[in-house]
Design a protein around this motif. Sequence first.
Motif, short mmCIF file in Angstrom:
data_model
loop_
_atom_site.label_atom_id
_atom_site.label_comp_id
_atom_site.label_asym_id
_atom_site.label_seq_id
_atom_site.Cartn_x
_atom_site.Cartn_y
_atom_site.Cartn_z
N TYR A 1 0.85 -1.20 0.00
CA TYR A 1 0.00 0.00 0.00
C TYR A 1 0.88 1.24 0.00
O TYR A 1 2.03 1.21 0.44
CB TYR A 1 -0.90 0.05 1.24
N ALA A 2 0.30 2.33 -0.48
CA ALA A 2 0.92 3.65 -0.32
C ALA A 2 -0.21 4.62 0.00
O ALA A 2 -1.38 4.34 -0.26
CB ALA A 2 1.63 4.08 -1.60
N ASP B 1 5.34 6.44 1.73
CA ASP B 1 5.79 5.06 1.55
C ASP B 1 5.33 4.20 2.71
O ASP B 1 5.19 4.67 3.85
CB ASP B 1 7.32 5.03 1.47
N ALA B 2 5.14 2.90 2.42
CA ALA B 2 4.66 1.98 3.45
C ALA B 2 5.60 1.93 4.66
O ALA B 2 5.15 1.73 5.78
CB ALA B 2 4.47 0.58 2.86
N ARG C 1 -3.60 0.59 -3.08
CA ARG C 1 -2.70 -0.53 -3.33
C ARG C 1 -1.73 -0.13 -4.42
O ARG C 1 -2.13 0.55 -5.37
CB ARG C 1 -3.50 -1.72 -3.85
N VAL C 2 -0.52 -0.55 -4.31
CA VAL C 2 0.47 -0.23 -5.35
C VAL C 2 1.25 -1.49 -5.73
O VAL C 2 1.44 -2.39 -4.91
CB VAL C 2 1.46 0.87 -4.90
N GLU C 3 1.67 -1.53 -6.98
CA GLU C 3 2.51 -2.62 -7.47
C GLU C 3 3.98 -2.23 -7.34
O GLU C 3 4.33 -1.06 -7.47
CB GLU C 3 2.22 -2.87 -8.97
N ARG C 4 4.79 -3.23 -7.08
CA ARG C 4 6.24 -3.03 -7.19
C ARG C 4 6.63 -3.58 -8.54
O ARG C 4 6.14 -4.61 -8.98
CB ARG C 4 6.96 -3.83 -6.10
N ALA C 5 7.53 -2.86 -9.23
CA ALA C 5 7.97 -3.30 -10.56
C ALA C 5 9.30 -4.03 -10.47
O ALA C 5 10.16 -3.68 -9.67
CB ALA C 5 8.10 -2.09 -11.47
N ALA C 6 9.43 -5.02 -11.33
CA ALA C 6 10.75 -5.59 -11.60
C ALA C 6 11.15 -5.01 -12.96
O ALA C 6 10.45 -5.23 -13.95
CB ALA C 6 10.67 -7.11 -11.66
N PHE C 7 12.20 -4.23 -12.99
CA PHE C 7 12.57 -3.54 -14.24
C PHE C 7 13.49 -4.45 -15.07
O PHE C 7 14.57 -4.83 -14.60
CB PHE C 7 13.26 -2.22 -13.93
N TYR C 8 13.04 -4.76 -16.28
CA TYR C 8 13.86 -5.58 -17.20
C TYR C 8 14.39 -4.68 -18.30
O TYR C 8 13.62 -4.14 -19.10
CB TYR C 8 13.01 -6.70 -17.83
#
Length: 146
Positions: free
Chosen positions: A58-59, A84-85, A119-126
């Motif tokens: 969450y944020a 930030d959480a 709710r927030v998503e965390r990204a995996a940056f490719y």
Amino acid sequence: MSTVEILIHRLDAELPLPAYAHPGDAGADLYAAEDVELAPGERAVVGTGVAIALPDGYAAFVHPRSGLAARHGITMVNAPGTVDAGYRGEIKVTLINTDAKEPFRLQRGDRVAQLVIQRVERAAFYEVERLPGSMRGANGFGSTGR
Ligand SMILES: O=c1ccn([C@H]2C[C@H](O)[C@@H](COP(=O)(O)OP(=O)(O)OP(=O)(O)O)O2)c(=O)[nH]1
Ligand SMILES: [Mg+2]
């Protein structure tokens, strides 16, 4: 509307907890912990007297209030502010008076901003050499006209 339980700590026992004005509201109003006078163009960081512990995923976003904006030109420099959480400090509001002529006086206990929990998503940056194509491509910043 679903609800999420959020731990909150009052740093200022005399101020009310953040509260939703109406059922269905997205923003819970935050109260100013101090008196502030803002000259035209002036800004100030104002405490709200509360600290929260958001669950992971969450944020909270600090948004300006449209009434203060429309009536007095009061908005936030960094709108929306991101909480930030992991942040355990006091939630603060970076106010600015955009009115060209009128000073604005905020009083302790006034509703100064509103907090939206999401709710927030965390990204995996490719990293890639080339991004997939799209209709918009690199057009932006007014590319579709006025
Ligand atoms: O309007 C705001 C924006 C931020 N914060 C708090 C919560 C947030 O978790 C922390 C950091 O905010 P941000 O990441 O936007 O600021 P920064 O300049 O990147 O600071 P830092 O280096 O501490 O992350 O400050 C507020 O109280 N109000
Ligand atoms: Mg940061």
